[in-house]
Design a protein around this motif. Sequence first.
Motif, short mmCIF file in Angstrom:
data_model
loop_
_atom_site.label_atom_id
_atom_site.label_comp_id
_atom_site.label_asym_id
_atom_site.label_seq_id
_atom_site.Cartn_x
_atom_site.Cartn_y
_atom_site.Cartn_z
N LEU A 197 -4.07 -3.06 -2.11
CA LEU A 197 -4.91 -3.53 -2.98
C LEU A 197 -4.21 -3.74 -4.33
N VAL A 198 -4.13 -4.76 -5.16
CA VAL A 198 -3.84 -4.85 -6.45
C VAL A 198 -4.92 -4.94 -7.45
N ASP A 199 -4.93 -3.76 -8.54
CA ASP A 199 -6.06 -3.78 -9.34
C ASP A 199 -6.19 -5.10 -10.20
N ALA A 200 -7.08 -4.60 -11.17
CA ALA A 200 -7.39 -5.95 -12.24
C ALA A 200 -6.26 -5.99 -13.11
N ALA A 201 -5.45 -5.02 -13.41
CA ALA A 201 -4.32 -5.20 -14.16
C ALA A 201 -2.98 -5.45 -13.52
N HIS A 260 -0.88 -11.27 5.03
CA HIS A 260 -2.30 -11.53 5.23
C HIS A 260 -3.18 -11.07 4.06
N VAL A 261 -3.29 -11.96 3.15
CA VAL A 261 -3.98 -11.89 1.95
C VAL A 261 -5.65 -12.10 2.33
N MET A 262 -6.53 -11.45 1.93
CA MET A 262 -7.72 -11.66 2.43
C MET A 262 -8.68 -12.87 1.47
N ARG A 263 -9.64 -13.17 1.88
CA ARG A 263 -10.52 -14.05 1.27
C ARG A 263 -11.41 -13.34 0.56
N ARG A 264 -11.76 -13.71 -0.46
CA ARG A 264 -12.96 -13.04 -1.50
C ARG A 264 -14.41 -13.50 -1.53
N HIS A 265 -15.28 -12.82 -1.29
CA HIS A 265 -16.54 -13.46 -1.46
C HIS A 265 -16.90 -12.99 -2.97
N ASP A 295 -7.74 12.42 -1.90
CA ASP A 295 -6.28 12.06 -1.35
C ASP A 295 -6.16 10.29 -1.72
N ASP A 296 -5.01 10.21 -1.90
CA ASP A 296 -4.61 8.75 -2.60
C ASP A 296 -5.06 7.63 -1.60
N HIS A 297 -4.91 7.91 -0.16
CA HIS A 297 -5.18 6.94 0.67
C HIS A 297 -6.72 6.91 0.98
N GLY A 298 -7.70 7.55 0.33
CA GLY A 298 -9.15 7.56 0.54
C GLY A 298 -9.69 6.80 -0.23
N LEU A 299 -11.21 7.27 -0.32
CA LEU A 299 -12.13 6.42 -1.23
C LEU A 299 -11.91 6.48 -2.67
N GLY A 300 -11.23 7.38 -3.39
CA GLY A 300 -11.01 7.77 -4.70
C GLY A 300 -10.53 6.41 -5.28
N ARG A 301 -10.97 6.11 -6.37
CA ARG A 301 -10.75 4.93 -7.21
C ARG A 301 -10.01 3.67 -6.27
N PHE A 302 -11.11 3.44 -5.33
CA PHE A 302 -10.51 2.65 -4.23
C PHE A 302 -10.09 1.06 -4.49
N ASP A 303 -10.66 0.45 -5.58
CA ASP A 303 -10.09 -0.85 -5.97
C ASP A 303 -9.42 -0.78 -7.24
N ARG A 352 -6.28 -8.74 -5.77
CA ARG A 352 -5.62 -9.11 -4.36
C ARG A 352 -5.89 -7.95 -3.52
N VAL A 353 -6.41 -8.13 -2.09
CA VAL A 353 -6.61 -7.11 -1.05
C VAL A 353 -5.91 -7.90 0.11
N SER A 354 -4.87 -7.20 0.82
CA SER A 354 -4.09 -7.75 1.99
C SER A 354 -4.49 -6.66 2.82
#
Length: 678
Positions: free
Chosen positions: A133-137, A105-110, A291-299, A90-92
């Motif tokens: 973001l909520v990861d696959a787990a 405001h949960v986003m729609r996925r393509h 940094d936690d809020h950056g690109l690292g392991r983004f999803d 999930r991404v909001s």
Amino acid sequence: MCQLHPAGLYECTLAQCPRDLVYRLQAHWGERQWLLEDPYRFPPCLSDGDFYYFAEGSEETAWRYLGANQRTVDGVAGVLFAVWAPNARRVSVVGDFNGWDGRRHVMRRHPASGVWELFIPQVAELSLYKYELVDAAGVVLPLKADPFARSMQHPPQTACRVPGAGNFNWRDGAWLERRAAARAVAEAISIYEVHAASWRRRVTEGNRYLSYLELADELIPYVVEQGFTHIQLLPLSEYPFDGSWGYQPLGLYAPSIRFGAPDELRTFVDRCHVSGIGVLLDWVPGHFPADDHGLGRFDGTALYEHEDPRQGLHPDWNTLIYNYGRGEVISYLLSNANYWLEEFHIDGLRVDAVASMLYLDYSRRQGEWIPNPHGGRENLAAITLLREVNRRMYARHPGILMVAEESTAWSGVSRPVDAGGLGFGFKWNMGWMNDSLRYMARDPVHRSYHHEEMTFGILYAWDENFILPLSHDEVVHGKHSLLEKMPGDDWRQFANLRAYLGFMWAYPGKKLLFMGGEIAQRREWNHDRELDWELLAQGTHRGVQQLVRDLNRVYRDLAALYRRDCEPGGFTWLQPDRRGMSLFAWLRLGGEGAPPVVVVANFTPRVHHGYRVGAPRAGWYAECLNTDASEYGGSGQGNLGGAMADDRGADGQPCSLAITVPPLATLILVHRPGGEAL
């Protein structure tokens, strides 16, 4: 509406519901009531087809649909949010407009592209936002900044800001036309390298930074007066840590809010162009902070970086390395290079740490890196990326400068891609810089034993299109300022520095000087304070400043000093072998219409009277610059305006001059057969 879930899910069933139904929701919270637009009544704004080139790795304008973009849908104004996160459950969008509540405001996925989007009505410009973001787990990740954010909060705050619609009124059309018609290798290019946070500060106002607009008011006139052709800014992409100087960017698309809003940066660039000054920008595609809020392991996965630390982690800087083989990452970087050139009219990018991108074993021991498919150490994906960036940017923006900071002997850095090169326009000449500074640090009595440190560079001077850099890296971390690198007492330090600057400006290659060098800064550069401008109360420091001003003037006025910088026909040694005297003499030639220039550099305190040096033509040679002149703080030795060359051949030339060579000084003499001064 009936509540179906205590988390806040409501449902309403309508007997008849046309596809184009327009409705609003009335919300109740205690005694408060309000009307709001439902984001989910609006259809998706994007399709999987929109992301084809992004996934392929050939997109150059991804910021126009990814990130936060103002849109009007069905007559309703709002913001379209879109983010690539293919492995998220999930991404909001969360922000100050929804109480930072990921349920709202949960986003729609393509599914095909892994891009999530949502149009949210009535979100105002400069609203703060991030992604939840909520990861696959099913684990909720730390809130993430938008990779395509075009504005961010002032660090240490980390939220993104919704950008404006963008309608800046540029006035630099004439500059862009001239730029497109120019041939950079044959132009006079003299670059003033600037760290925006420490050139000047408002010391009496809490030591604050100058804004982009204040820099426009103060930096531009100074650069014009000093005669530089370009300003090169250390990285401006938003960065969390001041001590990184911008070289660990987190918001690659966001001009640092430290100095003002994006349109204020546009104003700075526009005013530079109107004043005849080009603007180059340091660009950092080699790594990014963890940094936690950056690109690292983004999803929740290694999305922008490599999973394996042998490919994805820089041991020197403890930063993450982009996965240059992934199409979406290529598009992210390719679009970012284009973003600065297109949206801010930047005149070129100086690409940082290119060597760290080219070599898989950069700063790694055996076993700490993974060879390429051919068993080699070359990073084939990074090579392809750099070539694509250069090829595409030169095609889209004629006349720009793409410059590599590349510290190895990699062949063809500034050669065209179709000729097997990397496609840069110029490369920093780190070898010349290291050798010449090492020579200058020696006491004059020892220099004769190291003569080749000043002559060796000519052996490879035309292997690349070179810029001679005296950059920020040479005046920090215990390396001393340029002045303090010089040996001897105070007078000799200044004389050595003046002679060295004259040597540099007369040597083949474009010029780059870091701020402070032109005032003979004594202390090392410190990013937390402004330059020591009070030094200009002393004549010796004003003298160096005046010298740099005159060097730039002479450099621009004499085509022989720049027109054939990048070809061997523009340089001829006259006296490369005066080892015992630590003296060098050469000839600069600019071709048709450019009078020849004789250069003599003496790196001992000894004065030479009646010294004979070869010249290509008879007649008067005006002494257009003498670094020992009294107005620069020198001893005033010289040739009273110039000297006459007779037909007595010397140094392989048909004519020669008999001149006075001052101590620790460089002379520049130009052929003026009519006896006129420069």
